[in-house]
Design a protein around this motif. Structure first.
Motif, PDB file in Angstrom:
ATOM      1  N   UNK A 207       0.707  -1.139  -0.004  1.00  0.00           N
ATOM      2  CA  UNK A 207      -0.097   0.085  -0.157  1.00  0.00           C
ATOM      3  C   UNK A 207       0.770   1.295  -0.165  1.00  0.00           C
ATOM      4  N   UNK A 208       2.121   1.205  -0.306  1.00  0.00           N
ATOM      5  CA  UNK A 208       2.944   2.265  -0.599  1.00  0.00           C
ATOM      6  C   UNK A 208       3.888   2.614   0.843  1.00  0.00           C
ATOM      7  N   UNK A 209       3.631   1.767   1.868  1.00  0.00           N
ATOM      8  CA  UNK A 209       3.927   2.131   3.316  1.00  0.00           C
ATOM      9  C   UNK A 209       5.549   2.226   3.073  1.00  0.00           C
ATOM     10  N   UNK A 210       6.155   3.155   3.697  1.00  0.00           N
ATOM     11  CA  UNK A 210       7.582   3.404   3.962  1.00  0.00           C
ATOM     12  C   UNK A 210       7.942   3.931   5.198  1.00  0.00           C
ATOM     13  N   UNK A 211       8.618   3.388   6.314  1.00  0.00           N
ATOM     14  CA  UNK A 211       8.390   4.201   7.646  1.00  0.00           C
ATOM     15  C   UNK A 211       9.713   4.717   7.908  1.00  0.00           C
ATOM     16  N   UNK A 212      10.811   4.387   7.503  1.00  0.00           N
ATOM     17  CA  UNK A 212      12.089   5.360   7.820  1.00  0.00           C
ATOM     18  C   UNK A 212      12.893   5.750   6.559  1.00  0.00           C
ATOM     19  N   UNK A 213      12.216   6.869   6.191  1.00  0.00           N
ATOM     20  CA  UNK A 213      12.760   7.750   5.091  1.00  0.00           C
ATOM     21  C   UNK A 213      13.882   8.557   5.560  1.00  0.00           C
ATOM     22  N   UNK A 214      15.210   7.849   5.805  1.00  0.00           N
ATOM     23  CA  UNK A 214      16.223   8.936   6.170  1.00  0.00           C
ATOM     24  C   UNK A 214      17.416   8.512   5.053  1.00  0.00           C
ATOM     25  N   UNK A 215      17.029   7.891   4.044  1.00  0.00           N
ATOM     26  CA  UNK A 215      18.059   7.975   3.157  1.00  0.00           C
ATOM     27  C   UNK A 215      17.513   8.280   1.738  1.00  0.00           C
ATOM     28  N   UNK A 216      18.124   9.004   1.040  1.00  0.00           N
ATOM     29  CA  UNK A 216      17.886   9.695  -0.416  1.00  0.00           C
ATOM     30  C   UNK A 216      17.958   8.452  -1.420  1.00  0.00           C
ATOM     31  N   UNK A 217      17.087   7.411  -1.176  1.00  0.00           N
ATOM     32  CA  UNK A 217      17.005   6.318  -2.203  1.00  0.00           C
ATOM     33  C   UNK A 217      15.663   6.180  -2.721  1.00  0.00           C
ATOM     34  N   UNK A 245      22.731   3.495   1.518  1.00  0.00           N
ATOM     35  CA  UNK A 245      22.117   2.518   2.483  1.00  0.00           C
ATOM     36  C   UNK A 245      22.856   2.725   3.718  1.00  0.00           C
ATOM     37  N   UNK A 246      24.046   3.477   3.837  1.00  0.00           N
ATOM     38  CA  UNK A 246      24.387   3.586   5.069  1.00  0.00           C
ATOM     39  C   UNK A 246      23.967   4.674   5.835  1.00  0.00           C
ATOM     40  N   UNK A 247      23.422   5.659   5.126  1.00  0.00           N
ATOM     41  CA  UNK A 247      22.784   6.989   5.727  1.00  0.00           C
ATOM     42  C   UNK A 247      22.056   6.607   6.915  1.00  0.00           C
ATOM     43  N   UNK A 248      21.150   5.537   6.956  1.00  0.00           N
ATOM     44  CA  UNK A 248      20.393   5.363   7.836  1.00  0.00           C
ATOM     45  C   UNK A 248      20.812   5.040   9.097  1.00  0.00           C
ATOM     46  N   UNK A 249      21.974   4.318   9.180  1.00  0.00           N
ATOM     47  CA  UNK A 249      22.944   3.790  10.271  1.00  0.00           C
ATOM     48  C   UNK A 249      23.516   5.075  11.022  1.00  0.00           C
ATOM     49  N   UNK A 250      23.850   6.090   9.999  1.00  0.00           N
ATOM     50  CA  UNK A 250      24.299   7.405  10.594  1.00  0.00           C
ATOM     51  C   UNK A 250      23.473   8.019  11.381  1.00  0.00           C
ATOM     52  N   UNK A 251      22.132   8.240  10.787  1.00  0.00           N
ATOM     53  CA  UNK A 251      21.215   9.103  11.685  1.00  0.00           C
ATOM     54  C   UNK A 251      20.829   8.734  12.723  1.00  0.00           C
ATOM     55  N   UNK A 252      20.531   7.162  12.817  1.00  0.00           N
ATOM     56  CA  UNK A 252      20.310   6.306  14.051  1.00  0.00           C
ATOM     57  C   UNK A 252      21.140   6.323  14.959  1.00  0.00           C
ATOM     58  N   UNK A 253      22.701   6.546  14.624  1.00  0.00           N
ATOM     59  CA  UNK A 253      23.691   6.111  15.783  1.00  0.00           C
ATOM     60  C   UNK A 253      24.005   4.849  15.697  1.00  0.00           C
ATOM     61  N   UNK A 254      23.838   3.942  14.843  1.00  0.00           N
ATOM     62  CA  UNK A 254      24.392   2.714  14.742  1.00  0.00           C
ATOM     63  C   UNK A 254      25.610   2.471  14.357  1.00  0.00           C
ATOM     64  N   UNK A 255      26.545   1.804  14.805  1.00  0.00           N
ATOM     65  CA  UNK A 255      27.900   1.663  14.452  1.00  0.00           C
ATOM     66  C   UNK A 255      27.894   0.692  13.066  1.00  0.00           C
ATOM     67  N   UNK A 256      28.686   1.075  12.331  1.00  0.00           N
ATOM     68  CA  UNK A 256      28.912   0.127  10.957  1.00  0.00           C
ATOM     69  C   UNK A 256      29.758  -1.132  11.571  1.00  0.00           C
ATOM     70  N   UNK A 257      29.300  -2.309  11.173  1.00  0.00           N
ATOM     71  CA  UNK A 257      30.052  -3.452  11.551  1.00  0.00           C
ATOM     72  C   UNK A 257      31.217  -3.564  10.700  1.00  0.00           C
ATOM     73  N   UNK A 258      32.368  -4.056  11.616  1.00  0.00           N
ATOM     74  CA  UNK A 258      33.381  -4.505  10.643  1.00  0.00           C
ATOM     75  C   UNK A 258      33.360  -5.765   9.694  1.00  0.00           C
TER      76      UNK A 258
END
Length: 487
Positions: A207-217, A245-258
């Protein structure tokens, strides 16, 4: 309230006016939508989505611990709206329940942290139902109850917001069972989605749902959710290259896994009826009936096919929940899928706009075999009128073979292949666009082989023509399709 996130992003980056505009818009919304009156209060899930957006915006701005009395009142009236109809949400066995449980947990813990004693009940109730929904609605192999790629994303984004909130506020962990189910749901989406385009099968209701619009994708780029969910629940990157795809991690403060996860792989998720076959840049997805929850589309043995991120054999999609009956029947029906339709009827009879009855059951499922030259899988069903369909899929590095065995129908059977738009030419039993070709042969006479116009909906409320190859027979037998592409 997607605008909350947009304003929060701008404020975080130093836009001095963004925070004032955010508060002005929020005050205007509250004035225009007094509690429990009007369409914006009609649905508990709508209230839940607003709570999650408020929480994410507050986290981005570092305001969680500095909650104003006005915001506390706004949260309270939202949770008071959600709680009375919570049992209705849970009875749907879908994203209504996950969303509303998440809002109670997040909003309840937020208010409890600010000293609101009654909010502990909301927090505990939210935690209970989040655990319950993860255990009931997500299968052992990660399938979600709605059998939909987009609703799977909504559920995963919801669980990611919850887990990020929990960590940020140092709340007790969820159970190992919750974390395991969320991790498998993340891996399910990872294996479905093209790492090249971020798109995936146009599967199930949308139905067009998209919850976390934090990346320009793009809307149909699922990589931000895959990257976030894999990082949060698996401790791995889904994609090692840097990108939006990494932008959402930045905005939510999630560390990028190694550690990086292996690339998307072949898998069978029998808990939901999905088989994914991958070889090099090609992916075939077979949908077979394993219905523990209500199906929204009559798509048994639909085959989706992708090469290098391009959807070559495709699903019709949804279009609209409120269209004319013709379009409701078409997009949710068998005719908008790459499968066989018997006697011009759907595989299951429709009860209402959202319900089918006489749910199909798979009669046979073969084990997925990944060999040196080909990967194979097969499944079959018999419907309520004793028509039977068995589909065997062989995927090699440069061609796809699909063998359909059909019997038990009264008058006719029509096999459809819904093809990516392009300059396709039909020559006898072979269809080609110069780079790809599709050829069909049968053990019985083919009474009609025709390229016709069908429809597809890649986005909600949008439909566009798509070429469809229809192969009609009037006798039981075997149809063999070979699809080849340039490598």
């Amino acid at each position: 309230m997607d605008w909350l996130l947009a304003f929060a992003q701008r404020a975080h980056k130093g836009d001095s006016e963004a925070l004032s505009r955010l508060n002005a818009w929020l005050a205007d919304w509250c004035e225009s939508n007094p509690p429990y009156l009007g369409p914006n209060w009609k649905c508990g899930q709508e209230a839940a989505l607003r709570v999650m957006q408020l929480a994410v915006a507050a986290q981005m701005l570092g305001d969680v611990k500095q909650t104003t009395p006005g915001l506390m009142d706004l949260l309270r009236v939202h949770l008071q709206r959600i709680e009375p109809t919570l049992q209705y949400a849970m009875a749907q066995d879908n994203n209504h329940g996950t969303s509303e449980a998440a809002a109670l947990f997040i909003g309840g813990s937020w208010l409890a942290g600010a000293g609101v004693t009654e909010a502990v009940r909301w927090q505990d109730k939210g935690r209970y139902w989040l655990e319950n929904r993860a255990g009931r609605l997500i299968g052992d192999q990660g399938s979600f109850s709605q059998y939909s790629l987009n609703y799977h994303r909504v559920m995963l984004d919801t669980f990611c917001i919850v887990e990020v909130w929990r960590r940020e506020n140092r709340l007790p962990r969820f159970s190992d069972h919750f974390e395991t189910r969320a991790r498998e749901a993340a891996r399910w989406l990872h294996d479905m989605v093209s790492p090249t385009s971020g798109d995936g099968p146009n599967l199930g209701a949308n139905d067009g749902a998209r919850l976390l619009q934090l990346a320009d994708t793009a809307y149909r780029d699922y990589r931000p959710t895959v990257q976030l969910a894999m990082a949060v629940f698996a401790g791995q990157c889904a994609y090692k290259e840097d990108g939006p795809w990494n932008h959402v991690l930045h905005w939510l403060g999630v560390r990028t896994p190694e550690e990086c996860a292996p690339g998307p792989s072949s898998r069978v998720a029998d808990d939901g009826g999905f088989a994914v076959l991958r070889r090099r840049d090609a992916m075939a997805m077979l949908r077979y009936p394993r219905f523990r929850f209500r199906p929204s589309q009559a798509d048994a043995l639909h085959l989706d096919f992708w090469v290098d991120g391009e959807n070559l054999l495709r699903d019709g999609g949804t279009f609209s929940y409120n269209a004319d009956q013709r379009w409701l029947n078409y997009f949710a029906g068998t005719a908008s899928h790459n499968t066989v339709q018997f006697d011009d009827r759907d595989q299951m009879p429709r009860l209402s706009r959202f319900l089918f009855c006489d749910w199909l059951k798979t009669t046979k499922v073969a084990q997925l075999e990944v060999g040196q030259l080909t990967s194979t899988f097969s499944a079959s069903y018999i419907d309520r009128l004793k028509a039977s369909h068995s589909r065997h899929v062989n995927l090699a590095d440069s061609h796809l073979q699909v063998i359909d065995e059909i019997a038990g129908f009264a008058h006719k059977a029509v096999l459809r292949w819904r093809i990516a738009p392009g300059n396709w030419q039909l020559d006898g039993h072979r269809l080609t666009n110069g780079a790809c070709s599709l050829a069909v042969r049968a053990s019985v006479p083919i009474v009609r082989l025709e390229l016709v116009e069908g429809w597809e909906s890649r986005h909600y409320l949008e439909k566009a023509p798509v070429p469809v190859l229809e192969i009609e027979v009037t006798q039981p037998g075997t149809l063999t399709t070979e699809f080849r592409w340039t490598v």
